[in-house]
Motif scaffolding. Structure first.
Motif, PDB file in Angstrom:
ATOM      1  N   UNK A 160     -30.292 -14.005  -9.300  1.00 41.16           N
ATOM      2  CA  UNK A 160     -30.900 -14.959  -8.437  1.00 41.16           C
ATOM      3  C   UNK A 160     -30.312 -15.203  -7.203  1.00 41.16           C
ATOM      4  N   UNK A 161     -29.345 -14.641  -7.021  1.00 40.67           N
ATOM      5  CA  UNK A 161     -28.262 -14.962  -5.882  1.00 40.67           C
ATOM      6  C   UNK A 161     -28.410 -13.560  -5.097  1.00 40.67           C
ATOM      7  N   UNK A 162     -28.751 -13.515  -3.671  1.00 38.28           N
ATOM      8  CA  UNK A 162     -28.864 -12.210  -3.210  1.00 38.28           C
ATOM      9  C   UNK A 162     -27.435 -11.909  -2.516  1.00 38.28           C
ATOM     10  N   UNK A 163     -26.308 -12.934  -2.566  1.00 40.34           N
ATOM     11  CA  UNK A 163     -25.059 -12.508  -2.194  1.00 40.34           C
ATOM     12  C   UNK A 163     -24.336 -11.722  -3.850  1.00 40.34           C
ATOM     13  N   UNK A 164     -24.992 -11.486  -4.466  1.00 39.27           N
ATOM     14  CA  UNK A 164     -24.377 -10.868  -5.983  1.00 39.27           C
ATOM     15  C   UNK A 164     -24.217  -9.592  -5.720  1.00 39.27           C
ATOM     16  N   UNK A 165     -23.175  -9.201  -6.470  1.00 39.16           N
ATOM     17  CA  UNK A 165     -22.754  -7.714  -6.332  1.00 39.16           C
ATOM     18  C   UNK A 165     -23.835  -6.871  -7.004  1.00 39.16           C
ATOM     19  N   UNK A 166     -24.477  -7.159  -8.261  1.00 38.07           N
ATOM     20  CA  UNK A 166     -25.339  -6.404  -8.882  1.00 38.07           C
ATOM     21  C   UNK A 166     -26.757  -6.636  -8.105  1.00 38.07           C
ATOM     22  N   UNK A 167     -27.080  -7.691  -7.499  1.00 37.24           N
ATOM     23  CA  UNK A 167     -28.376  -7.758  -6.543  1.00 37.24           C
ATOM     24  C   UNK A 167     -28.215  -6.721  -5.730  1.00 37.24           C
ATOM     25  N   UNK A 168     -27.177  -6.784  -4.863  1.00 33.63           N
ATOM     26  CA  UNK A 168     -26.935  -5.737  -3.726  1.00 33.63           C
ATOM     27  C   UNK A 168     -27.059  -4.387  -4.261  1.00 33.63           C
ATOM     28  N   UNK A 169     -26.624  -4.247  -5.393  1.00 36.15           N
ATOM     29  CA  UNK A 169     -26.806  -2.687  -6.092  1.00 36.15           C
ATOM     30  C   UNK A 169     -27.890  -2.386  -6.277  1.00 36.15           C
ATOM     31  N   UNK A 170     -28.950  -3.332  -6.763  1.00 35.78           N
ATOM     32  CA  UNK A 170     -30.317  -3.045  -7.098  1.00 35.78           C
ATOM     33  C   UNK A 170     -31.275  -2.725  -5.891  1.00 35.78           C
ATOM     34  N   UNK A 171     -30.984  -3.637  -4.906  1.00 34.53           N
ATOM     35  CA  UNK A 171     -31.685  -3.550  -3.604  1.00 34.53           C
ATOM     36  C   UNK A 171     -31.462  -2.227  -3.068  1.00 34.53           C
ATOM     37  N   UNK A 172     -30.085  -1.702  -2.992  1.00 35.22           N
ATOM     38  CA  UNK A 172     -29.591  -0.485  -2.401  1.00 35.22           C
ATOM     39  C   UNK A 172     -30.109   0.600  -3.146  1.00 35.22           C
ATOM     40  N   UNK A 173     -30.526   0.623  -4.549  1.00 37.21           N
ATOM     41  CA  UNK A 173     -31.197   1.460  -5.344  1.00 37.21           C
ATOM     42  C   UNK A 173     -32.765   1.844  -4.967  1.00 37.21           C
ATOM     43  N   UNK A 174     -33.376   0.526  -4.794  1.00 34.80           N
ATOM     44  CA  UNK A 174     -34.642   0.738  -4.440  1.00 34.80           C
ATOM     45  C   UNK A 174     -34.845   0.972  -3.044  1.00 34.80           C
ATOM     46  N   UNK A 175     -33.821   0.982  -2.157  1.00 33.15           N
ATOM     47  CA  UNK A 175     -33.819   1.531  -1.092  1.00 33.15           C
ATOM     48  C   UNK A 175     -34.507   0.483   0.040  1.00 33.15           C
ATOM     49  N   UNK A 176     -34.230  -0.766  -0.427  1.00 36.14           N
ATOM     50  CA  UNK A 176     -34.377  -1.846   0.538  1.00 36.14           C
ATOM     51  C   UNK A 176     -33.327  -2.483   1.281  1.00 36.14           C
ATOM     52  N   UNK A 177     -33.572  -3.200   2.178  1.00 28.54           N
ATOM     53  CA  UNK A 177     -32.773  -3.873   2.969  1.00 28.54           C
ATOM     54  C   UNK A 177     -32.507  -5.425   3.036  1.00 28.54           C
ATOM     55  N   UNK A 178     -31.673  -6.024   2.411  1.00 30.34           N
ATOM     56  CA  UNK A 178     -31.698  -7.370   2.083  1.00 30.34           C
ATOM     57  C   UNK A 178     -31.767  -8.374   3.200  1.00 30.34           C
ATOM     58  N   UNK A 179     -31.663  -7.871   4.604  1.00 27.83           N
ATOM     59  CA  UNK A 179     -31.998  -8.480   5.775  1.00 27.83           C
ATOM     60  C   UNK A 179     -33.377  -8.764   6.059  1.00 27.83           C
ATOM     61  N   UNK A 180     -34.000  -7.363   5.550  1.00 28.75           N
ATOM     62  CA  UNK A 180     -35.303  -7.296   6.106  1.00 28.75           C
ATOM     63  C   UNK A 180     -36.329  -8.078   4.940  1.00 28.75           C
ATOM     64  N   UNK A 181     -35.992  -9.214   4.703  1.00 38.02           N
ATOM     65  CA  UNK A 181     -36.920 -10.156   4.048  1.00 38.02           C
ATOM     66  C   UNK A 181     -38.312 -10.392   4.244  1.00 38.02           C
ATOM     67  N   UNK A 182     -38.988 -10.766   3.346  1.00 40.20           N
ATOM     68  CA  UNK A 182     -40.292 -10.858   3.738  1.00 40.20           C
ATOM     69  C   UNK A 182     -40.481 -12.486   4.104  1.00 40.20           C
ATOM     70  N   UNK A 183     -41.133 -12.699   5.457  1.00 43.31           N
ATOM     71  CA  UNK A 183     -41.115 -14.040   5.815  1.00 43.31           C
ATOM     72  C   UNK A 183     -41.833 -15.038   4.905  1.00 43.31           C
ATOM     73  N   UNK A 184     -43.143 -14.445   4.506  1.00 40.42           N
ATOM     74  CA  UNK A 184     -43.963 -15.598   3.766  1.00 40.42           C
ATOM     75  C   UNK A 184     -44.446 -14.766   2.243  1.00 40.42           C
ATOM     76  N   UNK A 185     -43.625 -15.367   1.471  1.00 39.03           N
ATOM     77  CA  UNK A 185     -43.809 -15.059  -0.143  1.00 39.03           C
ATOM     78  C   UNK A 185     -44.365 -16.334  -0.677  1.00 39.03           C
TER      79      UNK A 185
END
Length: 305
Positions: free
Chosen positions: A274-299
């Motif tokens: 649930x925490x975007x600073x968490x190691x596993x979250x970062x690995x998951x986002x990297x695997x999906x070829x997403x960038x944590x900094x490019x978050x969706x503004x309106x979810x």
């Protein structure tokens, strides 16, 4: 290992470093339930989508109406030793993943003793076929599967499926997997209390073990990246199973990595997604070829139906 030691090794709450075994389970359920409710109140979602014939064969979809069609899809399978937990409290990681740009699908399935382990595996296949159809309709860039504990086992089993034969879908649809504190050889569980509702024999336990299906996983997963993660304070047996499974994937020529998450036990190793600073979250986002900094503004949640 005698039965008493096996029982201890496969009782994850007994190995926590944070509090008593009873307390860590209570805390886990409270945290995932609260975060799941926040996800449903804050993220646009479609709840209780039916994929099978029974009440638990439903799934929840988050972000599909907000994110672009080519967004990757992360499918999550909950744990609970195939006999506890539920989809309804398993969307705790949804908010940061959706905000990073991925649709999230959380699936449910029938539990033991109502059904066998083989039937649970079959239900997960049906749920994944549903998600493949969703991905195809949307033009998604790919499906990534994840699971924790028993859900890690089920996600690993999905890697062994020939999806062209199963549902006329390309095996290339699954791009990667995040397996967290999973069980990849079920045979040691046969002589523990975990097996009381499951009623597995050594034969059915082995038949439903990802380790038995390594050749099939190698055949279908040459294009996939597989993350095998475990908590520092998981039991020695959980840690051994994760280490050995990842090593066999690597020896088989697959793209895989072993992540030993410091200062976590069997429960917060997945809670922390649930925490975007968490190691596993970062690995998951990297695997999906997403960038944590490019978050969706309106979810923002527009409907949850």
């Amino acid at each position: 290992m005698n039965n008493e030691e096996l029982e201890k090794q496969y009782s994850p709450s007994k190995w926590t470093h944070r509090c008593s075994p009873d307390e860590v389970v209570k805390q886990h359920i409270m945290i995932v339930a609260e975060e799941s409710e926040k996800a449903k109140s804050e993220i646009e979602c479609q709840i209780d989508r039916i994929y099978g014939d029974t009440e638990r064969q439903k799934l929840d979809i988050f972000g599909a109406d907000t994110l672009p069609g080519d967004a990757p899809i992360f499918l999550y399978i909950h744990g609970g030793y195939w006999q506890m937990m539920d989809r309804e409290i398993s969307s705790f990681m949804v908010r940061p993943i959706c905000k990073a740009g991925a649709v999230v699908v959380v699936i449910g399935y029938d539990l033991a003793p109502k059904v066998s382990i083989s039937e649970i595996v079959n239900q997960c296949k049906k749920a994944l076929s549903y998600v493949f159809n969703l991905a195809s309709h949307r033009g998604s860039s790919g499906v990534y599967i994840g699971g924790h504990s028993a859900g890690g086992h089920l996600a690993a089993m999905m890697l062994s499926v020939d999806w062209m034969s199963e549902s006329m879908q390309s095996n290339s649809m699954i791009k990667g997997a995040l397996l967290v504190s999973g069980i990849y050889d079920l045979q040691p569980l046969v002589n523990t209390s975990v097996n009381n509702p499951l009623k597995m024999t050594q034969e059915t336990a082995w038949e439903n073990s990802p380790l038995k299906h390594l050749d099939a996983i190698k055949k279908t997963s040459s294009h996939r990246h597989i993350i095998v993660a475990v908590g520092q304070h998981d039991s020695p047996e959980f840690r051994r199973q994760s280490q050995e499974f990842q090593q066999k994937l690597k020896d088989g020529g697959l793209s895989s990595q072993y992540v030993d998450v410091a200062d976590t036990d069997h429960f917060n190793v997945v809670e922390n997604l649930q925490n975007e600073d968490y190691e596993l979250f970062k690995e998951l986002i990297k695997m999906m070829k997403l960038n944590i900094n490019d978050v969706v503004d309106d979810m923002a949640k527009t409907s949850c139906n």
